[in-house]
Write a protein that holds these residues in place. Structure first.
Motif: not given
Length: 68
Positions: A33-40, A42-49, A57-67
């Protein structure tokens, strides 16, 4: 012989219907369903527009999830 053909067709239809149901459940489970900016962050991800798609949110393992 005719009964075997009818049973074979019924079995084939049931198999295809079962495979379709399993595929739909797998696809629903795979999409999150997506995650928040803070969760992103905290998981070591990077928020991108993304243009016209909002923030992701681009997570370190390569997964992309909507904010959300």
């Amino acid at each position: 012989m005719r009964m075997r053909r009818i049973l074979g067709l019924a079995l084939a239809a049931a198999t295809l219907a079962g495979m379709s149901a399993v595929g739909a459940v797998s696809a629903a489970a795979a999409s999150s369903p997506g995650i928040t900016r803070d969760e992103c962050t905290a998981a070591g991800g990077q928020v991108t527009a993304r243009p016209y798609a909002g923030y992701t949110c681009v997570l370190p393992d390569g997964n992309i999830q909507p904010i959300t």
